[in-house]
Design an enzyme around this catalytic site. Sequence first.
Site, PDB file in Angstrom:
ATOM      1  N   CYS A   1       6.933   3.643   6.939  1.00  0.00           N
ATOM      2  CA  CYS A   1       8.251   4.273   7.048  1.00  0.00           C
ATOM      3  C   CYS A   1       9.137   3.540   8.067  1.00  0.00           C
ATOM      4  CB  CYS A   1       8.115   5.754   7.411  1.00  0.00           C
ATOM      5  SG  CYS A   1       9.699   6.614   7.356  1.00  0.00           S
TER       6      CYS A   1
ATOM      7  N   CYS B   1      11.582   5.826   9.901  1.00  0.00           N
ATOM      8  CA  CYS B   1      11.003   6.626  10.993  1.00  0.00           C
ATOM      9  C   CYS B   1      10.685   5.740  12.204  1.00  0.00           C
ATOM     10  CB  CYS B   1       9.693   7.288  10.567  1.00  0.00           C
ATOM     11  SG  CYS B   1       9.631   7.878   8.885  1.00  0.00           S
ATOM     12  N   ASP B   2      10.172   4.536  11.947  1.00  0.00           N
ATOM     13  CA  ASP B   2       9.527   3.778  13.024  1.00  0.00           C
ATOM     14  C   ASP B   2      10.325   2.599  13.581  1.00  0.00           C
ATOM     15  OD1 ASP B   2       7.438   5.510  12.886  1.00  0.00           O
ATOM     16  OD2 ASP B   2       6.230   4.279  11.557  1.00  0.00           O
TER      17      ASP B   2
END
Length: 360
Positions: free
Chosen positions: A168, A171-172
């Site tokens: 992701c 997200c990261d």
Amino acid sequence: MKNFIYTQIMLVALTSFFNNIESGQEINLALLENKKNILPVAVIGSGPAGLNAAIYTARSAFYTVVFQGKSPGGQLTTTSYVENWPGIKKTLGFDIMEENREQAINSGVIISTESIVKVDFSVWPRKIYTEDGEEILAAAVILATGANSILLGVPGEREFFGLGVTVCALCDAPFFRDKKVVVVGGGDSAVEDASLLEPYVSELTMLVRGPKMRAVPSMQNRITNSKKINVLYNTKITEILGANKTVTGVKLENTKDKTEYIMTTDGVFLAIGHMPNSSMFKEYLELTPDGYIKLNKRTQETGLPGITAAGDVSDHMYKQAGIAAGDGGKAGIDIVHFLQNLGLNQENAKKLEPNYYKPE
Ligand code: NDP
């Protein structure tokens, strides 16, 4: 004019009558009488979509059982820090799902550790089957079985998952500020991930296993002029290397001349596709060509009455935990409306309660 209105009323009545018949079986509250173990609401899957759907149905006083399956909490439990969950600045994905689970239980949701492995949606009440072969009848079913990111299956991948290996970028990305990363894949997702990561990282290499990218040209244009992004074609990862719980590099193979070499990297972003967990339902529900459950407009309704879907199993676009949770709320509300229209309410539901499924 009168005749026209009468015909319209008859048409609406007939449509609703036929909508309530599946494979020759009428959907009618009377059919629940004298039957044992009928759940008003069964939820398959315990990620944010499943748990939040269950919270909505349970809070509307419908006895709700979540079958958590083999991955309790879903994909969020395998990511590291999450910074885009509404209302929380930064926390572990695992902690979010622990809290979400407790919240569901507080709302009256029953969580079963069992997995559902088979369904029969040709009849009503619907039939779902546990791994042990137990048949459970349900007036309504919410499908929240999620999707799995496709993984490479190379050594080091599982060991360093969440420790530098991730699926992701959205997200990261902020965790890789000024770091060197690789993105695996050559499809639209890989290019999207690369352009998302570019502002954060110091250097990014895209690893494409074949001679060209699959991403559409307009997507590829996003990265062609980037000074930070380099693309290596005919290149595959054969191992992910690391030490002290951190990724340190990847072992690469040139698929043309078979040469092998090591590249140092701080992060490995996998973008080689997703697989929605929908195969159990394909006999009964319409799926997109890539396997996602099709939904009715802005609702979470599938093509069958009393069956809704939420989260990644029905979302080929967004694939975000917060969005899955929102989908879950909608799926729960759609089911509450379905049950209420059927005539099931807090009072008559209570009468059936002694017969309801009780997980151990
Ligand atoms: P795709 O299936 O389109 O692409 C997967 C990529 O991963 C391909 O380059 C494929 O290589 C590669 N790959 C597959 N398996 C491996 C492996 N084992 N090792 C190395 N590489 C591998 O998946 P996407 O997730 O990119 O896209 C899915 C769908 O979502 C598409 O329809 C896409 O258009 C859409 N999408 C649209 C976006 C947008 O419009 N903004 C953004 C993201 C996705 P190969 O080509 O050799 O098979």
